[in-house]
Design a protein around this motif. Structure first.
Motif, PDB file in Angstrom:
ATOM      1  N   VAL A  27       0.844  -1.194   0.000  1.00 52.83           N
ATOM      2  CA  VAL A  27       0.000   0.000   0.000  1.00 52.83           C
ATOM      3  C   VAL A  27       0.882   1.248   0.000  1.00 52.83           C
ATOM      4  CG1 VAL A  27      -1.935  -1.118   1.184  1.00 52.83           C
ATOM      5  CG2 VAL A  27      -0.198   0.043   2.534  1.00 52.83           C
ATOM      6  N   GLU A  28       0.350   2.305  -0.563  1.00 51.86           N
ATOM      7  CA  GLU A  28       1.082   3.564  -0.606  1.00 51.86           C
ATOM      8  C   GLU A  28       1.378   4.039   0.818  1.00 51.86           C
ATOM      9  OE1 GLU A  28       0.550   8.084  -2.290  1.00 51.86           O
ATOM     10  OE2 GLU A  28      -0.585   6.458  -3.239  1.00 51.86           O
ATOM     11  N   GLY A  29       2.631   4.379   1.062  1.00 50.53           N
ATOM     12  CA  GLY A  29       3.040   4.829   2.385  1.00 50.53           C
ATOM     13  C   GLY A  29       3.342   3.699   3.354  1.00 50.53           C
ATOM     14  N   GLY A  30       3.154   2.457   2.924  1.00 47.88           N
ATOM     15  CA  GLY A  30       3.416   1.300   3.789  1.00 47.88           C
ATOM     16  C   GLY A  30       4.879   0.915   3.764  1.00 47.88           C
ATOM     17  N   THR A  31       5.193  -0.138   4.474  1.00 47.99           N
ATOM     18  CA  THR A  31       6.562  -0.629   4.536  1.00 47.99           C
ATOM     19  C   THR A  31       7.009  -1.106   3.156  1.00 47.99           C
ATOM     20  OG1 THR A  31       6.229  -1.346   6.811  1.00 47.99           O
ATOM     21  CG2 THR A  31       8.095  -2.311   5.651  1.00 47.99           C
ATOM     22  N   ASP A  32       8.234  -0.737   2.810  1.00 48.29           N
ATOM     23  CA  ASP A  32       8.846  -1.224   1.577  1.00 48.29           C
ATOM     24  C   ASP A  32      10.195  -1.856   1.931  1.00 48.29           C
ATOM     25  OD1 ASP A  32      10.634   0.879   2.023  1.00 48.29           O
ATOM     26  OD2 ASP A  32       9.886   2.086   0.383  1.00 48.29           O
ATOM     27  N   MET A  33      10.887  -2.357   0.953  1.00 45.31           N
ATOM     28  CA  MET A  33      12.132  -3.086   1.187  1.00 45.31           C
ATOM     29  C   MET A  33      13.171  -2.236   1.919  1.00 45.31           C
ATOM     30  SD  MET A  33      13.829  -5.897   1.002  1.00 45.31           S
ATOM     31  CE  MET A  33      13.045  -6.969  -0.188  1.00 45.31           C
ATOM     32  N   GLU A  34      13.327  -0.999   1.536  1.00 43.76           N
ATOM     33  CA  GLU A  34      14.345  -0.156   2.170  1.00 43.76           C
ATOM     34  C   GLU A  34      14.043   0.073   3.645  1.00 43.76           C
ATOM     35  OE1 GLU A  34      17.298   0.393   0.798  1.00 43.76           O
ATOM     36  OE2 GLU A  34      16.391  -0.840  -0.764  1.00 43.76           O
ATOM     37  N   GLU A  35      12.797   0.353   3.971  1.00 41.33           N
ATOM     38  CA  GLU A  35      12.433   0.531   5.378  1.00 41.33           C
ATOM     39  C   GLU A  35      12.589  -0.792   6.134  1.00 41.33           C
ATOM     40  OE1 GLU A  35       8.971   2.429   8.196  1.00 41.33           O
ATOM     41  OE2 GLU A  35       8.372   1.707   6.218  1.00 41.33           O
ATOM     42  N   ALA A  36      12.202  -1.878   5.509  1.00 42.49           N
ATOM     43  CA  ALA A  36      12.318  -3.187   6.146  1.00 42.49           C
ATOM     44  C   ALA A  36      13.775  -3.513   6.456  1.00 42.49           C
ATOM     45  CB  ALA A  36      11.702  -4.265   5.251  1.00 42.49           C
ATOM     46  N   LYS A  37      14.677  -3.161   5.570  1.00 32.64           N
ATOM     47  CA  LYS A  37      16.103  -3.404   5.818  1.00 32.64           C
ATOM     48  C   LYS A  37      16.581  -2.608   7.030  1.00 32.64           C
ATOM     49  CE  LYS A  37      17.569  -4.565   1.129  1.00 32.64           C
ATOM     50  NZ  LYS A  37      18.360  -4.108  -0.024  1.00 32.64           N
ATOM     51  N   ARG A  38      16.150  -1.359   7.130  1.00 34.31           N
ATOM     52  CA  ARG A  38      16.541  -0.547   8.287  1.00 34.31           C
ATOM     53  C   ARG A  38      16.015  -1.172   9.583  1.00 34.31           C
ATOM     54  NH1 ARG A  38      15.207   3.517   4.609  1.00 34.31           N
ATOM     55  NH2 ARG A  38      13.198   3.917   5.586  1.00 34.31           N
ATOM     56  N   ILE A  39      14.763  -1.612   9.558  1.00 33.09           N
ATOM     57  CA  ILE A  39      14.160  -2.228  10.749  1.00 33.09           C
ATOM     58  C   ILE A  39      14.876  -3.539  11.082  1.00 33.09           C
ATOM     59  CG2 ILE A  39      12.062  -3.306  11.655  1.00 33.09           C
ATOM     60  CD1 ILE A  39      10.502  -1.202   9.913  1.00 33.09           C
TER      61      ILE A  39
END
Length: 162
Positions: A27-39
């Motif tokens: 979904v727009e504004g949801g978690t994506d790969m780059e954010e998931a990597k940071r987390i």
């Protein structure tokens, strides 16, 4: 999440804490790969015992989490998510998503997509599936991911029911 991990450790010293996290919400504004990597890096630095990678949310496109598994080529639909996270963390990574057959599960481990395999719907359909695998009576689940597991009466296999 870090505070939850820390509180969990204080309350239960030595108890392994794992995390299931989306790598892609869809979904727009949801978690994506780059954010998931940071987390994932934060979780790993915090000493998490393992990370299970997943995708999709209820508000997102159903084809992310509700993929029908008709053949081995349909299995492991989150394998690229797990492999991307596995490359950047030192903790074990768990693969979920359409895992139905032992050959595919073994290949995912051998090819380093993940360190462990997670099952959900196959165990709803066949609670004794692992026993069948171990005994050699079966090398694949009969679950087709029809996504009829959930109804008002609870979680159970409703395959073929209207």
């Amino acid at each position: 999440v870090v505070e939850i991990i820390r509180r969990g450790r204080r309350a239960n010293p030595g108890f392994p804490i794992t995390a299931k996290m989306n790598v892609y919400d869809g979904v727009e504004g949801g978690t994506d790969m780059e954010e998931a990597k940071r987390i994932a890096k934060i979780l790993d630095e915090e000493g998490i015992a393992a990370i299970e990678t997943s995708g999709g949310i209820g508000e997102g496109p159903k084809e992310i989490t509700c993929q029908e598994v008709k053949s081995q080529s349909d299995e492991a639909y989150f394998k690229e998510y797990s492999k991307a996270i596995k490359r950047i963390v030192s903790c074990p990574v768990i693969l979920v998503g359409g895992m139905r057959s032992l050959p595919v599960m073994k290949r995912m481990l051998d090819e380093k997509y993940a360190d462990m395999i997670s099952l959900s719907r196959p165990l709803v359909r066949e609670p004794n599936l692992i026993e069948k695998f171990v005994s050699g009576r079966s090398s694949s689940s009969t679950c087709k991911s029809c996504n009829k597991c959930f109804d008002a009466s609870g979680v159970k296999c409703n395959y073929g029911k209207k």
